[in-house]
Every structure is written in C-alpha cells, then in structure tokens.
Design an enzyme around this catalytic site. Sequence first.
Site, PDB file in Angstrom:
ATOM      1  N   ILE A  63       0.882  -1.167   0.000  1.00 26.11           N
ATOM      2  CA  ILE A  63       0.000   0.000   0.000  1.00 26.11           C
ATOM      3  C   ILE A  63       0.916   1.213   0.000  1.00 26.11           C
ATOM      4  O   ILE A  63       1.865   1.283   0.775  1.00 26.11           O
ATOM      5  CB  ILE A  63      -0.942  -0.006   1.228  1.00 26.11           C
ATOM      6  N   SER A  64       0.695   2.150  -0.914  1.00 27.85           N
ATOM      7  CA  SER A  64       1.595   3.283  -1.092  1.00 27.85           C
ATOM      8  C   SER A  64       1.556   4.250   0.083  1.00 27.85           C
ATOM      9  O   SER A  64       0.605   4.286   0.866  1.00 27.85           O
ATOM     10  CB  SER A  64       1.238   4.057  -2.370  1.00 27.85           C
ATOM     11  N   HIS A  65       2.638   5.054   0.202  1.00 23.64           N
ATOM     12  CA  HIS A  65       2.651   6.156   1.163  1.00 23.64           C
ATOM     13  C   HIS A  65       1.426   7.048   0.911  1.00 23.64           C
ATOM     14  O   HIS A  65       1.081   7.303  -0.259  1.00 23.64           O
ATOM     15  CB  HIS A  65       3.887   7.030   0.979  1.00 23.64           C
TER      16      HIS A  65
END
Length: 216
Positions: A63-65
């Site tokens: 899950i991206s920043h």
Amino acid sequence: MEDSYRTKGLRKRLVEELMEMGINNETVLNAVGDVPRHFFLDTAFLKFAYTNKAFPIGAGQTISHPYTVAVQSTLLEVERGDKVLEVGTGSGYQTAILCAMGIKVYSVERQRSLFLKTKKLLSKLKYDAYLTYGDGYKGISGYGPYKGIIVTCGAPEVPKSLLNQLEINGKMVIPIDKEEGVQEMTRITKIADNQYKEERFGKFRFVPMLPNRAMG
C-alpha cells in the site's frame, strides 16, 4: 471494523502533514480525511496506519505512502463524475480515495488473491468501483476512453495500449523506471491522437509492474 474518534483524529493529523508537504488540493485532502486507511492494512500494521509509510499487503505488493497517493490523485486533475482507469488495484486504498473524490473508477488487478480480497472489502465499505482481474498492460478498453489513467506500479515504459484508452486532453499519471528500484513520476497529457505532452515530478518508489504476458 471500527472507525473511532482516535482514528479520525489520526487522519486529521495526516491531512495536516500532507498539507505541510505541499499537497493543497482540497478534494484530495478531504478524501484522505474521509477514507479509513486502517481498513486497508493487515492487522500487524494497524497502529502505523496513519504514518506516511508504505506497508506490505501480500502477493509481493504494497500500500503506497499517503503522500504518494495524494500526489498521484492531484496530478490527475480530474473532477467529480470523471472516469478514471486505475492500473493496479492493490489494497484498494487509492481506489477508495478516488471514489471519495466522486470519480467513476475502473480498476484492474493482476494478482488474483488481491483482486478477490479487495473486491470484497470495497463492496463492504460501499465504495462503488468497477474492479476486474486482468493484465494491467491491456487496461479495460471496453469502458474507455478515460479522462485519467493512474498507474500504481513502476513501469519500464508507457504502455501504448493505455495511451490509446486516454481521451483527448486526458492525463495519465505513471511512475516510469529511472534506475533500479526508483521511478520518476510522469504525467502524460494527450494533446491529440499520437501527440502527447510529458511532465516529470520527481523520484518515487513503487513495486514493479508485472510483465506483459498471458494471464496465469
């Protein structure tokens, strides 16, 4: 699943942090403030859900920043009711952010385990997006063209099949491989058929886009 006063407070602090980092699109900030990121993380990472970090979500994906999600969502320059293709559904967090912005989202995921898990989660949370299991390089041509295309994995090049699904004056936001493990965030605006404008917005880190091959 519970969205407590504590988690809502943590989201408010996250929004403030993103503003300090230069994110000023109110629609994007409001979506980050509305979407419970902790619902999209494995339980082992729940206490870190509102830190500006990426976390594994299984199947070799992350899950991206929140900052990365906010940057890509801002660079799309889309408005409520616009149609967007997302390549790489992943955890569904970016999908949910776009839905919270009022976008009509069509999303394709290559990892079947993630597709099944995320489809169930987004339905439970009542985020109305069209999800499909398929090859991201091919997009979802049947619902195009799209006002925006967002690619959430590092691509070795810009897939021509995706450019063909972009409407005139539409924008694709895609991280392009620059060096090993590092991509350059790139925005491509379709000026006319076979005519494009490219802009670059710095270095980011994404998991790689899976090779273009037949589905397993």
